[in-house]
Design a protein around this motif. Structure first.
Motif, PDB file in Angstrom:
ATOM      1  N   TYR A  94     -21.189 -23.246  -3.662  1.00  0.00           N
ATOM      2  CA  TYR A  94     -20.211 -24.310  -3.485  1.00  0.00           C
ATOM      3  C   TYR A  94     -20.411 -24.936  -2.115  1.00  0.00           C
ATOM      4  O   TYR A  94     -20.899 -24.306  -1.184  1.00  0.00           O
ATOM      5  CB  TYR A  94     -18.781 -23.774  -3.583  1.00  0.00           C
ATOM      6  CG  TYR A  94     -18.530 -22.852  -4.750  1.00  0.00           C
ATOM      7  CD1 TYR A  94     -19.075 -23.103  -6.007  1.00  0.00           C
ATOM      8  CD2 TYR A  94     -17.743 -21.726  -4.601  1.00  0.00           C
ATOM      9  CE1 TYR A  94     -18.824 -22.265  -7.072  1.00  0.00           C
ATOM     10  CE2 TYR A  94     -17.491 -20.887  -5.669  1.00  0.00           C
ATOM     11  CZ  TYR A  94     -18.040 -21.154  -6.898  1.00  0.00           C
ATOM     12  OH  TYR A  94     -17.794 -20.325  -7.957  1.00  0.00           O
ATOM     13  N   ASN A 141     -24.913 -20.865  -8.786  1.00  0.00           N
ATOM     14  CA  ASN A 141     -23.734 -21.459  -9.413  1.00  0.00           C
ATOM     15  C   ASN A 141     -23.157 -22.502  -8.473  1.00  0.00           C
ATOM     16  O   ASN A 141     -22.633 -22.170  -7.410  1.00  0.00           O
ATOM     17  CB  ASN A 141     -22.687 -20.392  -9.730  1.00  0.00           C
ATOM     18  CG  ASN A 141     -21.493 -20.958 -10.459  1.00  0.00           C
ATOM     19  OD1 ASN A 141     -21.439 -22.153 -10.781  1.00  0.00           O
ATOM     20  ND2 ASN A 141     -20.533 -20.109 -10.723  1.00  0.00           N
ATOM     21  N   LEU A 142     -23.252 -23.767  -8.885  1.00  0.00           N
ATOM     22  CA  LEU A 142     -22.722 -24.861  -8.073  1.00  0.00           C
ATOM     23  C   LEU A 142     -21.216 -25.031  -8.232  1.00  0.00           C
ATOM     24  O   LEU A 142     -20.577 -25.704  -7.418  1.00  0.00           O
ATOM     25  CB  LEU A 142     -23.417 -26.173  -8.444  1.00  0.00           C
ATOM     26  CG  LEU A 142     -24.929 -26.213  -8.238  1.00  0.00           C
ATOM     27  CD1 LEU A 142     -25.486 -27.531  -8.747  1.00  0.00           C
ATOM     28  CD2 LEU A 142     -25.285 -25.983  -6.790  1.00  0.00           C
ATOM     29  N   GLY A 166     -19.428 -26.866 -10.015  1.00  0.00           N
ATOM     30  CA  GLY A 166     -18.974 -28.246 -10.088  1.00  0.00           C
ATOM     31  C   GLY A 166     -19.327 -29.081  -8.868  1.00  0.00           C
ATOM     32  O   GLY A 166     -19.186 -30.300  -8.886  1.00  0.00           O
ATOM     33  N   SER A 167     -19.785 -28.437  -7.802  1.00  0.00           N
ATOM     34  CA  SER A 167     -20.218 -29.181  -6.616  1.00  0.00           C
ATOM     35  C   SER A 167     -21.549 -29.863  -6.902  1.00  0.00           C
ATOM     36  O   SER A 167     -22.334 -29.373  -7.717  1.00  0.00           O
ATOM     37  CB  SER A 167     -20.407 -28.237  -5.421  1.00  0.00           C
ATOM     38  OG  SER A 167     -19.192 -27.677  -5.008  1.00  0.00           O
ATOM     39  N   THR A 199     -23.536 -24.966 -13.465  1.00  0.00           N
ATOM     40  CA  THR A 199     -22.389 -25.722 -12.963  1.00  0.00           C
ATOM     41  C   THR A 199     -21.413 -25.893 -14.112  1.00  0.00           C
ATOM     42  O   THR A 199     -21.599 -25.327 -15.188  1.00  0.00           O
ATOM     43  CB  THR A 199     -22.813 -27.076 -12.354  1.00  0.00           C
ATOM     44  OG1 THR A 199     -21.734 -27.589 -11.568  1.00  0.00           O
ATOM     45  CG2 THR A 199     -23.240 -28.077 -13.402  1.00  0.00           C
ATOM     46  N   VAL A 232     -24.674 -25.776 -18.118  1.00  0.00           N
ATOM     47  CA  VAL A 232     -23.408 -26.438 -17.802  1.00  0.00           C
ATOM     48  C   VAL A 232     -22.333 -25.880 -18.726  1.00  0.00           C
ATOM     49  O   VAL A 232     -22.456 -25.984 -19.945  1.00  0.00           O
ATOM     50  CB  VAL A 232     -23.505 -27.973 -17.960  1.00  0.00           C
ATOM     51  CG1 VAL A 232     -22.156 -28.634 -17.668  1.00  0.00           C
ATOM     52  CG2 VAL A 232     -24.587 -28.544 -17.047  1.00  0.00           C
TER      53      VAL A 232
END
Length: 172
Positions: free
Chosen positions: A6, A30-31, A33-34, A54, A82
């Motif tokens: 993140y 693991n992003l 959502g960023s 993400t 995703v």
């Protein structure tokens, strides 16, 4: 190796990715959502053992494959996954596109659903399962996490087997 990447913790995530890469350890980034930042992109550049994950909101479920393809192009990961809440998850590589369903339950909360998904996904991949089978286990794990009270632990493999996730998606 699993690493949250993140924006808030990017500096530490880059250091972890660099160490994993030096050791030739596969990495799931693991992003959450960023966006894919320049630092993460640089740390991941050309690393063939990279998996990027993400999420998008349920309201953006129709864009999940587009988001995955875009991140694949930006990161050159082996796979981009995703998650899409009630719509399950999608994944793309340079040669494949797959989807795994979510499972209907009464949702009590969504805290740690992504971590539960990642745990199932990584377990399946470590066991040599296909991406879609691994994603289905991840979806089942995330689903059961959401059906439990907030303080409950992540589901065990025994609980996931009792849930019948494999039969629901045709995985042997």
């Amino acid at each position: 190796m699993y690493v949250d990447a993140y924006q808030l913790i990017e500096t530490a995530a880059v250091r972890v990715m660099e160490a994993a890469r030096a050791a030739q350890v596969p990495v799931l980034v693991n992003l959450g959502g960023s966006p894919l930042s320049d630092g993460i992109r640089s740390a991941a550049a050309g690393y063939e053992k990279l998996l990027v994950q993400t999420n998008v909101d349920d309201s953006a479920h129709a864009e999940a494959f587009t988001v995955a393809r875009s991140l694949l192009a930006e990161s050159n990961a082996a796979w981009v996954v995703v998650t899409v809440g009630a719509y399950g998850a999608v994944a793309v590589s340079r040669t494949d596109e797959v989807a795994a369903p979510a499972f209907p339950v009464t949702v009590r909360h969504t805290h740690c659903a992504g971590a539960a998904f990642s745990g199932g996904l990584l377990y399946g991949l470590r066991e040599g399962w296909s991406m879609v089978g691994s994603m289905a286990l991840g979806s089942a794990s995330g689903t059961l996490r959401c059906a439990r009270h907030h303080g409950a632990p992540l589901p065990t493999l025994t609980e996931l087997e009792a849930f019948g996730w494999a039969g629901r998606v045709g995985v042997a």
